[in-house]
Design an enzyme around this catalytic site. Sequence first.
Site, PDB file in Angstrom:
ATOM      1  CG  ASP A  55      -2.087   0.936   1.088  1.00  0.00           C
ATOM      2  OD1 ASP A  55      -1.881   2.095   0.699  1.00  0.00           O
ATOM      3  OD2 ASP A  55      -3.227   0.514   1.342  1.00  0.00           O
ATOM      4  CB  SER A 105      -6.291   2.404  -0.094  1.00  0.00           C
ATOM      5  OG  SER A 105      -4.997   2.939   0.056  1.00  0.00           O
ATOM      6  CG  ASP A 333      -1.191   4.474   2.719  1.00  0.00           C
ATOM      7  OD1 ASP A 333      -1.103   5.253   1.764  1.00  0.00           O
ATOM      8  OD2 ASP A 333      -2.110   4.535   3.567  1.00  0.00           O
ATOM      9  CG  HIS A 375      -2.268   4.803  -3.374  1.00  0.00           C
ATOM     10  ND1 HIS A 375      -1.314   5.336  -2.532  1.00  0.00           N
ATOM     11  CD2 HIS A 375      -3.181   4.210  -2.559  1.00  0.00           C
ATOM     12  CE1 HIS A 375      -1.631   5.084  -1.271  1.00  0.00           C
ATOM     13  NE2 HIS A 375      -2.765   4.392  -1.259  1.00  0.00           N
ATOM     14  CG  HIS A 448      -2.857   8.375  -1.537  1.00  0.00           C
ATOM     15  ND1 HIS A 448      -4.067   7.710  -1.645  1.00  0.00           N
ATOM     16  CD2 HIS A 448      -2.384   8.069  -0.304  1.00  0.00           C
ATOM     17  CE1 HIS A 448      -4.308   7.034  -0.537  1.00  0.00           C
ATOM     18  NE2 HIS A 448      -3.303   7.250   0.299  1.00  0.00           N
TER      19      HIS A 448
END
Length: 519
Positions: A55, A105, A333, A375, A448
């Site tokens: 992630d 996500s 992440d 991502h 992100h």
Amino acid sequence: MWISVIVTIGLFRLGYSEFENNDQWRRQARADLERAKNVKQITSLAKNVVLMIGDGMGLPTVTAGRIYTGQKKGQTGEEYKFTFEQFPNVALSKTYNLDRQVPDSAGTASAIMTGVKVNLGTLGVDGSVPFGENCTEYRKDRHLKTVLDYALESGKSVGIVTTTRITHATPGAAYAHTPHRDWESDTDMKNTPGCGHLKDIAYQLVMDNPNIQVILGGGRRSFINNTTPDPGTNKISSNQRTDGLDLREEWKREKRSRGVAHAYVENKAQFDAVDASKTNYLFGLFTSGHMTYELERNLTEEPSLSEMVDKAIRILRKNPKGYFLLIEGGRIDHAHHDNYGKKALEETYEFDNAVKRVGQMVSIQDTLTIVTADHSHAFGMVGYPSRGKNILGFADVLKGEEPKDDLPYLTMNYLNGPAFGRTDLTSVNTRDNNFQQPGCVPIKVSAHGGEDVAIYAQGPMSHLFHTTHEQNYIGHVMMYASCIGEYKSSCDYKKRVPWETLGHIFSMLRQRRETNCNH
């Protein structure tokens, strides 16, 4: 004369050294070329599919992570390669959501799992359902089936392993249907008029998906009634349930009613005691919230990602029809969101350990393994640091490119986030586990990134990853390779392979006959 000889020898040695260095790169390139020439496409059925999502693991994270890992191992770092970087097939994934250039996500994981692009923040529903607390457009006929659903329909075993809450966006995309990714517990839905017909994500996992055989991660708070203190914190979280249900007990009750071998665990000792050969269903909730960062994990309290993966595969592989396993390295992440660069790279390192463990336990001939990211992040490497310089340290300053404020700057930086501002870091320990690399724009959590991410694949049909793909294409490859879902009755390669094999035999016989005739 002797001076001349010494100079000549010195020049010879210098030239020889340069020649050896040049030859080293040539040898390496030739070896890579030979490996590429010898890659054989595996066009048989994928009995098993292992999907691994790092992630937030964008390409800058992979690059910085490989340098960090190489330096941990005593190398300069740049020459190191992760296990997944050595997979024979690599492509790019376009990560935008149906409604956003830069995705989240939930939308990205849903695209991967369903084969359809959807809106930001939604799980398992099509693009007609917008993200938010308005449930007007939510209907069951807008649910999307997932690769996990199709694997179950085909008689396969399925499992989910994550370092986040098991109800978080990426794992939730495998089994949940909701217009709001944050509705993990019924408590999270208290102020949502008109949504009473919806069930929270934890409820959907336990009550609507009784056949998921392995569930491992964090997020215990969404499964416990709010009259019971969490066994790890001895506190009652505001996220605990208000509907009177203890979903842990509901899970165990359902398994007892079917007489299946099962185990529910909440710490590493209980987890280690589970005999995978005698257990068919395993449910592990190791923390109230997300699992602990790898740099801070208590080795006696929580299993690592690679340990959870090991146990999951040992349970799932007993099914002769095969399995589907979703593995998420979710805290890469989270570290990026808080500008914790070192923690993000350590999570990436452990994620690759899990990839390595998968490789040790499966056969490339019958298991399609896909490693990708949902991502990227607003994270990058800048400046011109010298070869081998510590990735957590300062960039080198080239003449004519000195910062206008005369302050040093780091190799790793963020575009935005909670740590911001240009300050003098000269005397700051930038290698500390909790050091936050500054961002340019002050926001609560770093956002992100919107650039493409990589897809690394090996095993049956992995050659189908070969160019820049829409992210939902990943789901179609998984279904096609294992002949499930939309491709259950139309896997043309299953019809084609026998004829190809027969043609190959005829070709060999013809060549042998021609050889005999020539002699």
